[in-house]
Each structure stands twice: as C-alpha cells, then as structure tokens.
Design an enzyme around this catalytic site. Structure first.
Site, PDB file in Angstrom:
ATOM      1  N   GLN A 174       9.694   0.543   6.249  1.00  6.80           N
ATOM      2  CA  GLN A 174       8.377   0.119   6.724  1.00  6.80           C
ATOM      3  C   GLN A 174       7.466  -0.063   5.519  1.00  6.80           C
ATOM      4  OE1 GLN A 174       5.165   2.767   8.001  1.00  6.80           O
ATOM      5  NE2 GLN A 174       5.461   1.976  10.076  1.00  6.80           N
TER       6      GLN A 174
ATOM      7  N   HIS B 219       3.550  -1.086   4.384  1.00  6.65           N
ATOM      8  CA  HIS B 219       2.161  -1.305   4.776  1.00  6.65           C
ATOM      9  C   HIS B 219       1.534  -2.224   3.727  1.00  6.65           C
ATOM     10  CE1 HIS B 219      -2.174   0.511   5.071  1.00  6.65           C
ATOM     11  NE2 HIS B 219      -2.127  -0.734   5.507  1.00  6.65           N
TER      12      HIS B 219
ATOM     13  N   MET C 258      -6.161   9.430   5.689  1.00  3.35           N
ATOM     14  CA  MET C 258      -4.983  10.197   6.072  1.00  3.35           C
ATOM     15  C   MET C 258      -4.979  11.511   5.319  1.00  3.35           C
ATOM     16  SD  MET C 258      -1.751   7.605   6.512  1.00  3.35           S
ATOM     17  CE  MET C 258      -1.687   6.437   7.864  1.00  3.35           C
TER      18      MET C 258
ATOM     19  N   HIS D 129       0.843  -1.201   0.000  1.00  8.97           N
ATOM     20  CA  HIS D 129       0.000   0.000   0.000  1.00  8.97           C
ATOM     21  C   HIS D 129       0.871   1.241   0.000  1.00  8.97           C
ATOM     22  CE1 HIS D 129      -2.286   3.260   1.976  1.00  8.97           C
ATOM     23  NE2 HIS D 129      -3.303   2.781   1.295  1.00  8.97           N
ATOM     24  N   HIS D 130       1.889   1.262   0.865  1.00  5.21           N
ATOM     25  CA  HIS D 130       2.890   2.319   0.815  1.00  5.21           C
ATOM     26  C   HIS D 130       4.170   1.834   1.473  1.00  5.21           C
ATOM     27  CE1 HIS D 130       1.280   3.578   4.921  1.00  5.21           C
ATOM     28  NE2 HIS D 130       2.578   3.574   5.141  1.00  5.21           N
TER      29      HIS D 130
ATOM     30  N   HIS E 208      -0.536  12.723   0.135  1.00  2.00           N
ATOM     31  CA  HIS E 208      -0.984  11.387   0.531  1.00  2.00           C
ATOM     32  C   HIS E 208      -2.352  11.451   1.191  1.00  2.00           C
ATOM     33  CE1 HIS E 208      -0.799   7.191   1.677  1.00  2.00           C
ATOM     34  NE2 HIS E 208      -1.063   7.512   2.940  1.00  2.00           N
TER      35      HIS E 208
ATOM     36  N   HIS F  78      -6.074   8.521   1.423  1.00  2.00           N
ATOM     37  CA  HIS F  78      -6.561   7.194   1.045  1.00  2.00           C
ATOM     38  C   HIS F  78      -7.703   7.318   0.034  1.00  2.00           C
ATOM     39  CE1 HIS F  78      -4.730   5.185   4.896  1.00  2.00           C
ATOM     40  NE2 HIS F  78      -3.820   5.625   4.055  1.00  2.00           N
TER      41      HIS F  78
END
Length: 464
Positions: free
Chosen positions: A149, A151, A293, A77-78, A219, A221
């Site tokens: 990281q 997601h 977000m 997703h990111h 950014h 969603h």
C-alpha cells in the site's frame, strides 16, 4: 529499477497476473532478492492510497530476512507491506484504490497483518540472524498474498506512473524464530496554538508466548515533535525507555535501547507529542497528510512454533499510568538538520547524503547468541544519543491529561449576568448564547465520535 527494466520483466513473463494480481516474481539471478513493484500506479488526487498484491506459492513456505525500499518521500508519503492470510477477491486491474476501508474494493477473506512500514526516505532493515517473517506455504504462516500500500500525498503529474516498491531478501530455509509486529496506535486531538500537546496510549501485553522487542519505528505527521515508548511496571510505577524518535526524521526501524522480553502482564506506555503553534484549527486523527497519526511499530521475534506474529494495542491510560510518564518525555531529540532535510529530499540530494552521517547501507539490527541463554541479546550500535541539556517548555498544554481532559477548552463558558448594568447581556440573551454554545459542543462531540469510529473501522478492517 527503471521503467524499461520493469517493462521487460513483465513482457518476458517475470510477473504473471492472475485475477488482477501478480504472482510472486522469481528472485534476481544468483540472489535471494525478490523485487516487488507498483505496476505503474496513477495517483489521480492528493492523499491517494493505492494497493497492489502478489500471490505467494501455496506450497512453498519462505522467510523474509531483509527489506529495502525503492522509492522516495517526494512521491510516496509512506509505504506499508502487509500479508493477507486468506483469499483475495478478484481485481480487474493490477492496482486499486484502497484508502477508505483498508483494502478498498478488493478484500482479504482472512486477517491482514503488517510486515513492514516505511516513510521519509528511511533506509531498509535487516533482521537478526535466525529471524524472519514467515510467509507462504501450507504451514502456520497462512499468508497467501503480499500487499503493498502506497500513500501518495500529492497526485502525480499527467502521464506519470509510479513503480515504487520493495526489494525483499527471502530464504526458504526455516528460521529458528519468527518476526512479528506490535502496532500501538492512538487517535490524537490537537487544539490550535499549543506548544505541547500529548496523545497517550497504554498497552497491557496479552500473549501466551513471550515476545522479544528489538527494533521500533515511530510515526506521526507534520505536527509531531517526539514519540516515546516505555516499559512500565504497574507494581512500582517505574518506567524504562524503549524508544524515543523524531517523526520528522527518516522513519526506519531503529534498534531499541536494549532487547525487551515482554510477557503477559507487562505494560507499555506510548506518548506522541505535538506542537500546533501557528495553526488556527483543531487537528484530528485521520488518513490524510493534513490529519495526524500516532503510531509506534515494534518489531520482535518469538517462538516459531506457537508465537504470535501480529498484534495491535491502544487503551486509554489510567491515572497511575498518566503520572508515570517521565517529565523529559516531551523533550525533542537534538536538532539534526541533515536528517530532517534527508527525510524530505533523500537520495535526490547527493551532496547532502555524501556529507551526512547516514550510512549508504540499511541499518543492521545486531544480536549475539548468549551462551547461557537461548534468546538473543541486542547490541545498541546505533542507539540515539539523548541529551539532558534541554529545559522544559515554560508553558505545557495537556501534560499527563486524559483524552477526556483534552476537550475541556471546548466547554461553553458561563456568562456572568450583572443586573442593573446596561452593558451586560439580559437573561434571555444569556440563555440563548449558552444554548448555542452547548449545541456547538454537541456537534463537535458527534463529529469526534464519528471520526473515531471511522478510523477504528479502518484499523480493524485492514490490520486485524
């Protein structure tokens, strides 16, 4: 990079795991390219956040000058690359779950700052000449570990492991300027069945050394329609567009409308606009793909000796700032089905990519040296064209409203009691109904407050 190539690299000693973390790999032969990959991560549930870390050479200061992503939106997703300016607590495994509290069970003893962020099959980013993100060494960088990281919006099929990651161009040659990130973030609350809902945040710049913003990434969603940021003059209430982006397009760092030199006292306004038509429930800020977000990552360069390398900002706007947003801030950019499809399918759809205008190379952020000034001036080669042919929506919800005004529709309705009519509620029933409504509002308010502090804790823990 294929699984077998990755496996050979590990077996041959290209990656050495110490305390569960991999040492920074050696660059590919004859290049300055360092390949950082997830070590076969297994996402066991939807909205899984998984991290891995790479230990930098404590004696070698380096500068990242280019980012390329090895991954697709169909899986990730990111992806966020951060630097830990401290020591990492031990991990029994090369990767670990890190969604709930930033770095999860593994913690960084110092600040953790964002270096790069990616989503929706965006191309990579090459920094201007003489600019780099400073990492490693014993100098002013203090970044001892790089953390990736990822997601995963959806859990991986049984037996499938993920090796997504980044290719970084890194040089040991000192750079004249250091790169940094200004993260602006808001916590949207979006009622159902609304054509336009705005989440606004204002940011007073508080730096001792000027920063020069040259690129930005927006950014949001699935409900996000457009994200805008403006430089704001509090004396004249004038605004100037910095960036306007569609969060449903590939979320890369794109050049701003021009280079913006920001000093202490300057202000930035940010607005995320959403449409909740067809949705029956409230949507709140959160970490899952079903939440929302509101972020703008602004990339800048600053003085290498005493400049600030990361800062975050987000304050409620006052009345004057709310009124300063241009009316066309809520207008989406012109529809681009190619970009919207590419954000979902990316390189998987070769025919789409061939027929589109998307470059095979990462977007380059160009700057020229100014003979009369030491600073850079930005060339706007890929500035998004804006059109004035759109008409404003006939019904706009929450335009220029403060967060407090956003919740007005939740206030209990006063119930009219008309004596002498059998069909009206009696006084006792009326009081009970109002009491129940007030209790419902109290519960919702408490839920929002808990949610706010949960998100704020995550942001401060991971990005402080």
């Amino acid at each position: 990079m294929s699984f077998w190539l990755f496996l050979i690299t590990v077996v041959c000693g290209g990656v050495n795991h110490s305390h569960g973390f991999a040492d920074m790999p050696q660059p590919l032969a004859g290049t300055n390219t360092y390949q950082l990959r997830m070590p076969g991560a297994i996402a066991t549930m939807d909205d899984d956040y998984i991290c891995t870390a790479f230990k930098l050479d404590p004696e070698k200061e380096m500068f990242i000058t280019q980012f390329r992503v090895e991954g697709t939106a169909e899986r990730a997703h990111h992806m966020i690359l951060s630097g830990c300016a401290g020591d990492m607590s031990d991990s029994s495994t090369p990767s670990w779950k890190c969604g709930s509290h930033g770095t999860g069970k593994v913690s960084c003893s110092g600040p953790t700052r964002i270096l790069y962020a990616w989503a929706k099959n965006a191309d990579g980013t090459r920094l201007p000449p003489s600019v780099g993100f400073r990492i490693g060494g014993t100098g002013k960088s203090r970044v001892k570990y790089l953390i990736i990281q990822v997601h995963y919006a959806n859990k991986l099929p049984p037996g499938v492991r993920d090796y997504s990651g980044l290719d970084l161009e890194i040089t040991s040659e000192p750079q004249k300027y250091i790169a940094g990130i200004l993260l602006m973030l808001a916590l949207p609350e979006i009622p159902p069945h609304q054509a336009v809902v705005n989440s606004d945040i204002c940011c007073p710049i508080d730096v001792t050394v000027p920063i020069h913003i040259f690129a930005a990434r927006v950014h949001a969603h699935g409900l996000g329609t457009v994200v805008t940021s403006y430089k704001y003059n509090p004396k004249t209430q004038a605004t100037e567009l910095i960036v306007k982006g569609n969060p449903q397009w590939p979320q890369a760092f794109y050049p701003t409308t021009r280079e913006f030199a920001m000093t202490k006292g300057d202000e930035i306004l940010m607005r995320c606009t959403y449409s909740s038509l067809g949705k029956n429930t409230f949507t709140y800020a959160g970490l899952s793909s079903s939440d929302e977000m509101c972020n703008v990552y602004m990339m800048y360069y600053t003085n290498a000796d005493n400049g600030t390398e990361f800062q975050s900002c987000g304050y409620y706007c006052n009345d004057e700032q709310n009124r300063a947003y241009p009316a066309d801030s809520i207008q989406p950019l012109p529809s681009n089905p190619m970009l919207e499809a590419y954000a979902i399918h990316g390189k998987m759809n070769h025919q789409l990519r061939t027929n589109s205008t998307i470059s095979e190379e990462e977007p380059i952020i160009h700057v020229d040296h100014n003979k009369n000034e030491e600073d850079y001036q930005l060339k706007n080669q890929s500035q998004i064209e804006e059109q004035d042919t759109f008409q404003l929506a006939s019904q706009v919800h929450h335009e220029h409203q403060t967060p407090e005004e956003t919740t007005k529709q939740e206030q209990p309705l006063a119930m009219n009691v008309v004596p002498g009519k059998e069909e009206t509620l009696n006084e006792k029933e009326n009081k009970a109904a109002i009491k129940a409504a007030n209790q419902d509002v109290t519960v919702k308010k408490k839920r929002r407050e808990d949610h706010f502090w949960s998100i704020l804790f995550f942001i401060r823990r991971f990005f402080s």
